[in-house]
Design a protein around this motif. Structure first.
Motif, PDB file in Angstrom:
ATOM      1  N   ASP A 114      28.870  -0.708 -20.829  1.00  8.89           N
ATOM      2  CA  ASP A 114      28.788  -0.191 -19.465  1.00  8.89           C
ATOM      3  C   ASP A 114      27.887  -1.064 -18.596  1.00  8.89           C
ATOM      4  OD1 ASP A 114      30.210   2.321 -20.109  1.00  8.89           O
ATOM      5  OD2 ASP A 114      28.422   2.694 -21.330  1.00  8.89           O
ATOM      6  N   ARG A 133      34.010  -2.518 -13.835  1.00  8.37           N
ATOM      7  CA  ARG A 133      32.976  -1.484 -13.691  1.00  8.37           C
ATOM      8  C   ARG A 133      31.655  -1.851 -14.374  1.00  8.37           C
ATOM      9  NH1 ARG A 133      37.504   2.423 -14.477  1.00  8.37           N
ATOM     10  NH2 ARG A 133      37.953   3.183 -12.383  1.00  8.37           N
ATOM     11  N   ARG A 183      22.029   5.307 -15.890  1.00  8.24           N
ATOM     12  CA  ARG A 183      22.401   6.309 -16.889  1.00  8.24           C
ATOM     13  C   ARG A 183      22.506   7.685 -16.238  1.00  8.24           C
ATOM     14  NH1 ARG A 183      17.699   7.824 -20.062  1.00  8.24           N
ATOM     15  NH2 ARG A 183      17.499   9.042 -18.192  1.00  8.24           N
ATOM     16  N   GLU A 209      23.110   8.364 -13.081  1.00 10.76           N
ATOM     17  CA  GLU A 209      24.297   8.372 -12.221  1.00 10.76           C
ATOM     18  C   GLU A 209      25.551   8.644 -13.055  1.00 10.76           C
ATOM     19  OE1 GLU A 209      24.715   4.743  -9.994  1.00 10.76           O
ATOM     20  OE2 GLU A 209      22.686   4.898  -9.186  1.00 10.76           O
ATOM     21  N   ALA A 210      25.657   7.984 -14.202  1.00 13.57           N
ATOM     22  CA  ALA A 210      26.825   8.166 -15.064  1.00 13.57           C
ATOM     23  C   ALA A 210      26.880   9.597 -15.588  1.00 13.57           C
ATOM     24  CB  ALA A 210      26.779   7.170 -16.224  1.00 13.57           C
ATOM     25  N   ASP A 211      25.721  10.138 -15.964  1.00 13.59           N
ATOM     26  CA  ASP A 211      25.681  11.528 -16.456  1.00 13.59           C
ATOM     27  C   ASP A 211      26.101  12.503 -15.382  1.00 13.59           C
ATOM     28  OD1 ASP A 211      24.789  10.588 -18.882  1.00 13.59           O
ATOM     29  OD2 ASP A 211      22.703  11.212 -18.595  1.00 13.59           O
ATOM     30  N   ASN A 212      25.612  12.303 -14.161  1.00 20.27           N
ATOM     31  CA  ASN A 212      25.968  13.186 -13.041  1.00 20.27           C
ATOM     32  C   ASN A 212      27.448  13.087 -12.699  1.00 20.27           C
ATOM     33  OD1 ASN A 212      23.380  14.212 -12.760  1.00 20.27           O
ATOM     34  ND2 ASN A 212      22.784  12.685 -11.241  1.00 20.27           N
ATOM     35  N   ALA A 213      27.999  11.875 -12.771  1.00 19.42           N
ATOM     36  CA  ALA A 213      29.425  11.705 -12.491  1.00 19.42           C
ATOM     37  C   ALA A 213      30.279  12.408 -13.546  1.00 19.42           C
ATOM     38  CB  ALA A 213      29.776  10.221 -12.439  1.00 19.42           C
ATOM     39  N   ALA A 214      29.820  12.388 -14.791  1.00 17.45           N
ATOM     40  CA  ALA A 214      30.556  13.043 -15.879  1.00 17.45           C
ATOM     41  C   ALA A 214      30.547  14.557 -15.720  1.00 17.45           C
ATOM     42  CB  ALA A 214      29.968  12.645 -17.221  1.00 17.45           C
ATOM     43  N   ILE A 215      29.464  15.088 -15.151  1.00 15.35           N
ATOM     44  CA  ILE A 215      29.357  16.533 -14.959  1.00 15.35           C
ATOM     45  C   ILE A 215      30.261  16.998 -13.818  1.00 15.35           C
ATOM     46  CG2 ILE A 215      27.778  18.379 -14.224  1.00 15.35           C
ATOM     47  CD1 ILE A 215      25.563  16.804 -15.694  1.00 15.35           C
ATOM     48  N   HIS A 216      30.396  16.180 -12.807  1.00 14.20           N
ATOM     49  CA  HIS A 216      31.161  16.575 -11.611  1.00 14.20           C
ATOM     50  C   HIS A 216      32.531  16.066 -11.699  1.00 14.20           C
ATOM     51  CE1 HIS A 216      27.082  17.319 -10.569  1.00 14.20           C
ATOM     52  NE2 HIS A 216      27.405  17.860  -9.426  1.00 14.20           N
TER      53      HIS A 216
END
Length: 127
Positions: free
Chosen positions: A48, A74, A118, A120-127
């Protein structure tokens, strides 16, 4: 987040690993010391994020970035170098780096940048 490191200096590479090894949710999936092995290993590991040195034994980190950017659009890239003059910064950003750091003055920023990515990626995965 999977991270790959391209750095030809063993002490610098070890310092990077020590600096970020305890970050939760971050896995170092590979390292390389030169252009050709870096391209091969990056393609195989599909990380990533990438920490990339500019000056390598057989070429430039920009050669690596240009070689993988098309197939890895990406990929988030931090260029860390002792050659932090503005022409290098401009070339790195034009090649697709997201962050450009002076290795001698901004080493400590790596941890915060990776933590932010990290999160940002976690937040994107949640939403």
């Amino acid at each position: 987040m999977n991270l790959f490191i391209v750095e030809d200096s063993i002490p610098v590479r070890e310092r990077l690993v020590r600096t970020i090894a305890d970050l939760p949710g971050l896995d170092i999936v590979g390292t390389a010391e030169d252009v050709s092995p870096a391209i091969d290993r990056l393609t195989a590991s599909a990380p990533d994020a990438l920490i990339l040195d500019l000056q390598l034994p057989s070429g430039s980190g920009l050669d690596i970035l240009r070689a993988v950017r098309q197939s890895m659009p990406r990929l988030r890239v931090i260029v860390m170098t002792n050659f932090a003059a503005e022409p290098y910064r401009k070339a790195a950003m034009a090649a697709g780096a997201e962050v450009f750091l002076d290795k001698s003055a901004e080493f400590g920023r790596v941890r915060d940048i990776l933590t932010g990515w990290r999160d940002e990626a976690d937040n994107a995965a949640i939403h």
